[in-house]
Design a protein around this motif. Structure first.
Motif, PDB file in Angstrom:
ATOM      1  N   LEU A 112       0.822  -1.212   0.000  1.00 36.82           N
ATOM      2  CA  LEU A 112       0.000   0.000   0.000  1.00 36.82           C
ATOM      3  C   LEU A 112       0.854   1.259   0.000  1.00 36.82           C
ATOM      4  CD1 LEU A 112      -2.612  -1.132   2.687  1.00 36.82           C
ATOM      5  CD2 LEU A 112      -2.793  -1.343   0.198  1.00 36.82           C
ATOM      6  N   HIS A 113       2.165   1.113   0.260  1.00 40.68           N
ATOM      7  CA  HIS A 113       3.066   2.259   0.328  1.00 40.68           C
ATOM      8  C   HIS A 113       4.074   2.270  -0.816  1.00 40.68           C
ATOM      9  CE1 HIS A 113       1.471   3.161   4.310  1.00 40.68           C
ATOM     10  NE2 HIS A 113       1.466   1.849   4.481  1.00 40.68           N
ATOM     11  N   CYS A 114       3.965   1.305  -1.713  1.00 37.23           N
ATOM     12  CA  CYS A 114       4.826   1.282  -2.891  1.00 37.23           C
ATOM     13  C   CYS A 114       4.166   2.093  -4.011  1.00 37.23           C
ATOM     14  CB  CYS A 114       5.066  -0.154  -3.347  1.00 37.23           C
ATOM     15  SG  CYS A 114       6.006  -1.152  -2.157  1.00 37.23           S
ATOM     16  N   ASP A 115       4.986   2.562  -4.930  1.00 40.83           N
ATOM     17  CA  ASP A 115       4.472   3.392  -6.020  1.00 40.83           C
ATOM     18  C   ASP A 115       3.978   2.559  -7.191  1.00 40.83           C
ATOM     19  OD1 ASP A 115       5.207   6.098  -4.896  1.00 40.83           O
ATOM     20  OD2 ASP A 115       7.159   5.107  -4.858  1.00 40.83           O
ATOM     21  N   LEU A 116       4.626   1.452  -7.456  1.00 41.17           N
ATOM     22  CA  LEU A 116       4.217   0.525  -8.508  1.00 41.17           C
ATOM     23  C   LEU A 116       4.305  -0.888  -7.941  1.00 41.17           C
ATOM     24  CD1 LEU A 116       6.298   2.049 -11.457  1.00 41.17           C
ATOM     25  CD2 LEU A 116       3.826   2.293 -11.141  1.00 41.17           C
ATOM     26  N   VAL A 117       3.292  -1.708  -8.202  1.00 37.67           N
ATOM     27  CA  VAL A 117       3.254  -3.067  -7.666  1.00 37.67           C
ATOM     28  C   VAL A 117       2.861  -4.027  -8.787  1.00 37.67           C
ATOM     29  CG1 VAL A 117       2.165  -4.641  -6.019  1.00 37.67           C
ATOM     30  CG2 VAL A 117       2.614  -2.259  -5.366  1.00 37.67           C
ATOM     31  N   TYR A 118       3.708  -5.011  -9.052  1.00 39.57           N
ATOM     32  CA  TYR A 118       3.438  -6.016 -10.083  1.00 39.57           C
ATOM     33  C   TYR A 118       3.351  -7.379  -9.404  1.00 39.57           C
ATOM     34  CZ  TYR A 118       4.486  -2.117 -13.038  1.00 39.57           C
ATOM     35  OH  TYR A 118       4.452  -0.866 -13.617  1.00 39.57           O
ATOM     36  N   VAL A 119       2.257  -8.086  -9.658  1.00 44.06           N
ATOM     37  CA  VAL A 119       1.981  -9.346  -8.970  1.00 44.06           C
ATOM     38  C   VAL A 119       1.728 -10.452  -9.992  1.00 44.06           C
ATOM     39  CG1 VAL A 119       0.969  -8.192  -6.956  1.00 44.06           C
ATOM     40  CG2 VAL A 119      -0.506  -8.860  -8.844  1.00 44.06           C
ATOM     41  N   SER A 120       1.979 -11.675  -9.590  1.00 41.62           N
ATOM     42  CA  SER A 120       1.530 -12.801 -10.404  1.00 41.62           C
ATOM     43  C   SER A 120       0.028 -12.975 -10.182  1.00 41.62           C
ATOM     44  CB  SER A 120       2.284 -14.077 -10.028  1.00 41.62           C
ATOM     45  OG  SER A 120       1.998 -14.449  -8.690  1.00 41.62           O
ATOM     46  N   ARG A 121      -0.684 -13.404 -11.192  1.00 39.03           N
ATOM     47  CA  ARG A 121      -2.147 -13.534 -11.074  1.00 39.03           C
ATOM     48  C   ARG A 121      -2.542 -14.484  -9.952  1.00 39.03           C
ATOM     49  NH1 ARG A 121      -1.766 -13.838 -16.875  1.00 39.03           N
ATOM     50  NH2 ARG A 121      -2.309 -11.807 -17.777  1.00 39.03           N
ATOM     51  N   ASP A 122      -1.719 -15.517  -9.740  1.00 41.36           N
ATOM     52  CA  ASP A 122      -2.068 -16.506  -8.713  1.00 41.36           C
ATOM     53  C   ASP A 122      -1.421 -16.211  -7.359  1.00 41.36           C
ATOM     54  OD1 ASP A 122       0.539 -17.060  -9.367  1.00 41.36           O
ATOM     55  OD2 ASP A 122       0.231 -19.195  -9.765  1.00 41.36           O
ATOM     56  N   ALA A 123      -0.840 -15.024  -7.196  1.00 46.81           N
ATOM     57  CA  ALA A 123      -0.326 -14.648  -5.873  1.00 46.81           C
ATOM     58  C   ALA A 123      -1.460 -14.700  -4.863  1.00 46.81           C
ATOM     59  CB  ALA A 123       0.280 -13.242  -5.926  1.00 46.81           C
ATOM     60  N   ARG A 124      -1.113 -15.031  -3.609  1.00 44.80           N
ATOM     61  CA  ARG A 124      -2.128 -15.125  -2.561  1.00 44.80           C
ATOM     62  C   ARG A 124      -1.807 -14.107  -1.481  1.00 44.80           C
ATOM     63  NH1 ARG A 124      -6.610 -16.313  -3.957  1.00 44.80           N
ATOM     64  NH2 ARG A 124      -7.135 -16.689  -1.780  1.00 44.80           N
ATOM     65  N   LEU A 125      -2.645 -13.078  -1.393  1.00 48.48           N
ATOM     66  CA  LEU A 125      -2.449 -12.007  -0.427  1.00 48.48           C
ATOM     67  C   LEU A 125      -3.452 -12.164   0.710  1.00 48.48           C
ATOM     68  CD1 LEU A 125      -2.168 -10.825  -3.583  1.00 48.48           C
ATOM     69  CD2 LEU A 125      -1.368  -8.832  -2.337  1.00 48.48           C
ATOM     70  N   ARG A 126      -3.010 -11.820   1.927  1.00 41.82           N
ATOM     71  CA  ARG A 126      -3.899 -11.979   3.081  1.00 41.82           C
ATOM     72  C   ARG A 126      -3.389 -11.155   4.249  1.00 41.82           C
ATOM     73  NH1 ARG A 126      -4.999 -17.124   6.923  1.00 41.82           N
ATOM     74  NH2 ARG A 126      -6.993 -16.469   7.768  1.00 41.82           N
TER      75      ARG A 126
END
Length: 249
Positions: A112-126
Motif C-alpha cells: 500500500l506504500h509502494c508506487d508501482l506493484v506487479y503481482v503474479s495472477r495466482d499470488a495469494r495475499l492476506r
C-alpha cells in the motif's frame, strides 16, 4: 547485510530481495533492520533512482516470523519493524514491488506504500491480523476503506479473507497482474529501470505531491495502530492465537 536480505545494484536501481526460502521469506527483526537501513541509504544516495522490493518467483513473504516476534515482540515505535515502516513511508525515491506466491500480513500492507506493484495472477495475499488476536497495521485501517469501501475492507481486515493477485490489480492494490512470478519480476524491473532516464528531482517532487495530502494523517494512524498492535501482542487472545499458529507450523 544479512544473507536473508540480498542487495543488488544495477543502473541506478537498488533491488532488495528477501532470501529466506526455507521460512517462506518470513521477516525477522534483523531483516526489518536491514531493510530499514537500505531504504534510508537509498533515499539519500544520488546514484539510486528507484528501489525494487521482491522475494522469489515462488514466494514474496509469509509475513512476520511468529517465533521471532514472540521471542522479542516490539514494545514501542522504536522497534525494527516500525523503523522499516517509517523509512518506507518517507522514502522519496520510487519504490516498486514484485510479488509472487504468498504475501501475508505486512507482505500485503507494505504494498500500500509502494508506487508501482506487479503481482503474479495466482499470488495469494492476506492480512490475518484479527485471526492472530492482533489488529491492522501499517496504515491499512485507513488506506483500505478509502480504496475499497468499508464493506470490502472489513472482509479483508476483520475476517482476514485472502485474495489473488488478479483481484489485487482489479482493486487498485497492485498496478498489474502478470502470468507468473518471473513475469511479475521482469515487468517490475523493466518499469523500475525507466526511472534511470527520468529527471530525478521531477520524480521526487511529483511523488511528494501525490503523497502529501495524506502523509501526516497516515503517519498518525500508523503510530496509533502500532501502539495498539504492541498492546495486543501481550493480550491473552493474541498469545493463545500465536501459540496455536506456531504449533500448527
Amino acid at each position: 547485510m544479512t544473507d536473508a536480505i540480498q542487495l543488488e545494484r544495477e543502473r541506478g536501481l537498488l533491488t532488495l530481495r528477501l532470501n529466506r526460502p526455507d521460512k517462506k521469506n518470513a521477516l525477522t527483526r534483523a531483516m526489518y533492520s536491514h531493510l530499514a537501513d537500505a531504504l534510508k541509504q537509498a533515499d539519500t544516495d544520488p546514484d539510486i533512482n528507484a528501489v525494487l522490493i521482491t522475494g522469489s518467483a515462488e514466494c514474496f513473504t509469509a509475513g512476520n516470523d511468529i517465533a521471532d516476534f514472540i521471542q522479542q515482540p516490539p514494545s514501542n515505535l522504536d522497534s525494527p519493524v516500525f523503523h522499516f515502516m517509517l523509512n518506507l513511508l518517507e522514502c522519496r525515491k520510487p519504490v516498486i514491488a514484485a510479488v509472487a506466491g504468498a504475501a501475508v500480513g505486512i507482505g500485503t500492507t507494505l504494498l500500500l506504500h509502494c508506487d508501482l506493484v506487479y503481482v503474479s495472477r495466482d499470488a495469494r495475499l492476506r492480512m490475518p491480523f484479527v485471526n492472530l488476536g492482533l489488529c491492522p497495521e501499517f496504515g491499512s485501517s485507513l488506506i483500505l476503506p478509502r480504496l475499497l469501501g468499508h464493506a470490502k475492507a472489513a472482509e479483508l481486515l476483520l475476517l482476514g479473507e485472502g485474495f489473488s493477485g488478479e483481484q489485487a490489480a482489479a482493486w487498485g492494490i497492485a498496478t498489474e497482474a502478470l502470468g507468473s512470478g518471473e513475469a511479475a519480476l521482469a515487468k517490475a524491473r523493466e518499469m523500475a529501470l525507466r526511472f534511470e532516464s527520468l529527471p530525478p528531482e521531477a520524480v521526487r517532487i511529483s511523488k511528494q505531491l501525490m503523497k502529501a495530502p495524506d502523509r501526516e494523517q497516515l503517519r498518525t494512524v500508523i503510530e496509533e495502530e502500532g501502539a495498539l498492535f504492541t498492546q495486543r501482542l501481550r493480550s491473552p487472545e493474541a498469545m493463545a492465537a500465536l501459540s496455536a499458529f506456531i504449533s500448527r507450523h
